[in-house]
Scaffold this motif. Structure first.
Motif, PDB file in Angstrom:
ATOM      1  N   LEU A 176       0.789  -1.204   0.087  1.00  0.00           N
ATOM      2  CA  LEU A 176       0.059  -0.106   0.082  1.00  0.00           C
ATOM      3  C   LEU A 176       0.551   1.276  -0.003  1.00  0.00           C
ATOM      4  N   MET A 177       1.938   1.169   0.660  1.00  0.00           N
ATOM      5  CA  MET A 177       2.966   2.373   0.732  1.00  0.00           C
ATOM      6  C   MET A 177       3.472   2.714  -0.848  1.00  0.00           C
ATOM      7  N   GLN A 178       3.525   1.557  -1.144  1.00  0.00           N
ATOM      8  CA  GLN A 178       4.375   1.599  -2.693  1.00  0.00           C
ATOM      9  C   GLN A 178       3.187   2.275  -3.839  1.00  0.00           C
ATOM     10  N   GLU A 179       2.006   1.943  -3.393  1.00  0.00           N
ATOM     11  CA  GLU A 179       1.064   2.257  -4.424  1.00  0.00           C
ATOM     12  C   GLU A 179       0.677   3.930  -3.972  1.00  0.00           C
ATOM     13  N   ILE A 180       0.759   3.986  -2.650  1.00  0.00           N
ATOM     14  CA  ILE A 180       0.533   5.613  -2.355  1.00  0.00           C
ATOM     15  C   ILE A 180       1.627   6.515  -2.981  1.00  0.00           C
ATOM     16  N   ALA A 181       2.954   5.956  -2.780  1.00  0.00           N
ATOM     17  CA  ALA A 181       4.137   6.787  -3.181  1.00  0.00           C
ATOM     18  C   ALA A 181       3.871   6.738  -4.949  1.00  0.00           C
ATOM     19  N   GLY A 182       3.574   5.762  -5.415  1.00  0.00           N
ATOM     20  CA  GLY A 182       3.741   5.772  -7.104  1.00  0.00           C
ATOM     21  C   GLY A 182       2.515   6.883  -7.279  1.00  0.00           C
ATOM     22  N   ASP A 183       1.427   6.896  -6.599  1.00  0.00           N
ATOM     23  CA  ASP A 183       0.314   7.938  -7.170  1.00  0.00           C
ATOM     24  C   ASP A 183       0.771   9.263  -6.824  1.00  0.00           C
ATOM     25  N   ALA A 184       1.465   9.498  -5.866  1.00  0.00           N
ATOM     26  CA  ALA A 184       1.775  10.739  -5.366  1.00  0.00           C
ATOM     27  C   ALA A 184       3.091  11.153  -6.386  1.00  0.00           C
ATOM     28  N   PHE A 185       3.869  10.275  -6.810  1.00  0.00           N
ATOM     29  CA  PHE A 185       4.903  10.781  -7.916  1.00  0.00           C
ATOM     30  C   PHE A 185       4.232  10.926  -9.296  1.00  0.00           C
ATOM     31  N   GLU A 186       3.349  10.075  -9.602  1.00  0.00           N
ATOM     32  CA  GLU A 186       2.701  10.435 -10.891  1.00  0.00           C
ATOM     33  C   GLU A 186       1.776  11.748 -10.787  1.00  0.00           C
ATOM     34  N   LYS A 187       1.195  12.073  -9.855  1.00  0.00           N
ATOM     35  CA  LYS A 187       0.376  13.550  -9.904  1.00  0.00           C
ATOM     36  C   LYS A 187       1.695  14.658 -10.023  1.00  0.00           C
ATOM     37  N   ILE A 188       2.923  14.409  -9.755  1.00  0.00           N
ATOM     38  CA  ILE A 188       3.891  15.599  -9.899  1.00  0.00           C
ATOM     39  C   ILE A 188       4.754  15.174 -11.099  1.00  0.00           C
ATOM     40  N   GLY A 189       4.246  14.491 -12.109  1.00  0.00           N
ATOM     41  CA  GLY A 189       4.955  14.162 -13.224  1.00  0.00           C
ATOM     42  C   GLY A 189       6.361  13.425 -13.085  1.00  0.00           C
ATOM     43  N   ALA A 190       6.421  12.867 -12.145  1.00  0.00           N
ATOM     44  CA  ALA A 190       7.721  12.275 -11.636  1.00  0.00           C
ATOM     45  C   ALA A 190       7.760  10.706 -11.467  1.00  0.00           C
ATOM     46  N   ALA A 191       6.966  10.131 -12.144  1.00  0.00           N
ATOM     47  CA  ALA A 191       6.876   8.458 -12.066  1.00  0.00           C
ATOM     48  C   ALA A 191       8.291   7.849 -12.419  1.00  0.00           C
ATOM     49  N   HIS A 192       8.660   8.593 -13.448  1.00  0.00           N
ATOM     50  CA  HIS A 192       9.848   8.200 -14.297  1.00  0.00           C
ATOM     51  C   HIS A 192      10.993   8.277 -13.265  1.00  0.00           C
ATOM     52  N   HIS A 193      11.057   8.994 -12.200  1.00  0.00           N
ATOM     53  CA  HIS A 193      12.266   9.223 -11.210  1.00  0.00           C
ATOM     54  C   HIS A 193      12.413   8.205 -10.159  1.00  0.00           C
ATOM     55  N   ARG A 194      11.297   7.363 -10.078  1.00  0.00           N
ATOM     56  CA  ARG A 194      11.219   6.070  -9.151  1.00  0.00           C
ATOM     57  C   ARG A 194      12.065   5.226  -9.817  1.00  0.00           C
ATOM     58  N   VAL A 195      13.312   5.066  -9.547  1.00  0.00           N
ATOM     59  CA  VAL A 195      14.217   4.075 -10.329  1.00  0.00           C
ATOM     60  C   VAL A 195      14.378   2.857  -9.576  1.00  0.00           C
ATOM     61  N   ASP A 196      14.415   2.947  -8.284  1.00  0.00           N
ATOM     62  CA  ASP A 196      14.705   1.712  -7.089  1.00  0.00           C
ATOM     63  C   ASP A 196      14.073   2.004  -6.104  1.00  0.00           C
ATOM     64  N   THR A 197      12.760   1.382  -5.622  1.00  0.00           N
ATOM     65  CA  THR A 197      12.078   1.840  -4.460  1.00  0.00           C
ATOM     66  C   THR A 197      12.173   0.687  -3.481  1.00  0.00           C
ATOM     67  N   SER A 198      13.257  -0.179  -3.765  1.00  0.00           N
ATOM     68  CA  SER A 198      13.251  -1.523  -2.941  1.00  0.00           C
ATOM     69  C   SER A 198      13.508  -1.051  -1.445  1.00  0.00           C
ATOM     70  N   LYS A 199      14.177  -0.209  -1.067  1.00  0.00           N
ATOM     71  CA  LYS A 199      14.660   0.268   0.151  1.00  0.00           C
ATOM     72  C   LYS A 199      13.559   1.154   1.062  1.00  0.00           C
ATOM     73  N   HIS A 200      12.814   2.040   0.053  1.00  0.00           N
ATOM     74  CA  HIS A 200      11.728   2.763   0.510  1.00  0.00           C
ATOM     75  C   HIS A 200      10.759   3.305  -0.588  1.00  0.00           C
ATOM     76  N   PRO A 201       9.474   3.129  -0.396  1.00  0.00           N
ATOM     77  CA  PRO A 201       8.606   3.558  -1.358  1.00  0.00           C
ATOM     78  C   PRO A 201       8.822   4.842  -2.064  1.00  0.00           C
ATOM     79  N   ALA A 202       9.258   6.010  -1.470  1.00  0.00           N
ATOM     80  CA  ALA A 202       9.528   7.268  -1.956  1.00  0.00           C
ATOM     81  C   ALA A 202      11.038   7.681  -2.548  1.00  0.00           C
ATOM     82  N   MET A 203      11.493   6.668  -2.685  1.00  0.00           N
ATOM     83  CA  MET A 203      12.915   6.565  -3.249  1.00  0.00           C
ATOM     84  C   MET A 203      12.658   7.236  -4.569  1.00  0.00           C
ATOM     85  N   HIS A 204      13.462   8.189  -4.986  1.00  0.00           N
ATOM     86  CA  HIS A 204      13.711   9.041  -6.566  1.00  0.00           C
ATOM     87  C   HIS A 204      14.824   9.483  -6.630  1.00  0.00           C
TER      88      HIS A 204
END
Length: 173
Positions: free
Chosen positions: A84-112
């Motif tokens: 769920l944290m990954q989904e929330i972070a993914g949605d948040a980054f999508e809203k600010i045009g930054a989904a492509h900045h999430r390159v490796d989120t294995s350590k934390h969902p908001a990694m960018h």
């Protein structure tokens, strides 16, 4: 939050052109980004009354541009599943045009990771800067120079943490 923007009148005398809250903000439910000022690499006429922060909120500045913003991080809710944290972070980054900045989120969902040099100051709160290989706990007035690394921020406290950031478009190697 109050921002005061200066400029010049027709006689070349210094004046206040804007005095008030940030023009735009997004994501208050998870903390939020509050735009203060943006540049796009073009010349700025200091006699105009254009609010350069009154545009869609996008994480990164445009080519040769900069962003100046507050951002607030709410405490991480207890007991929320990682999926769920990954989904929330993914949605948040999508809203600010930054989904492509999430390159490796294995350590934390908001990694960018962005192609920017960022100057960040923790104004209030207790925050950890998370990197791929290390973490560092910050206290108010600590300053981070973020040089295009994969990172995330975690609020360790019970209250929202407030940071200020300047993001500058850069050619990083």
């Amino acid at each position: 939050m109050r921002r005061i923007i200066t400029g010049h009148n027709k006689e070349g005398r210094s004046i206040i052109t804007l005095d008030g809250p940030p023009a735009r903000f997004i994501g208050e439910d998870v903390g939020g980004l509050f735009e203060i000022w943006n540049t796009d690499g073009n010349n700025i006429d200091t006699t105009d009354a254009i609010d350069r922060a009154d545009s869609d909120i996008i994480l990164s500045p445009p080519k040769n541009g900069s962003k100046f913003r507050y951002f607030q991080i709410n405490p991480t809710p207890e007991g929320v599943p990682m999926e769920l944290m990954q989904e929330i972070a993914g949605d948040a980054f999508e809203k600010i045009g930054a989904a492509h900045h999430r390159v490796d989120t294995s350590k934390h969902p908001a990694m960018h990771k962005t192609d920017t040099i960022d100057y960040i100051i923790l104004l209030k709160g207790d925050v950890t800067l998370i990197l791929d290989e290390e973490e560092v706990r910050l206290k108010p007035h600590d300053v981070v120079v973020q040089r295009g690394t994969n990172h995330a921020w975690a609020n360790n406290g019970a209250e929202p943490a407030l940071l200020i950031a300047v993001l500058i478009d850069s050619d990083l190697k």
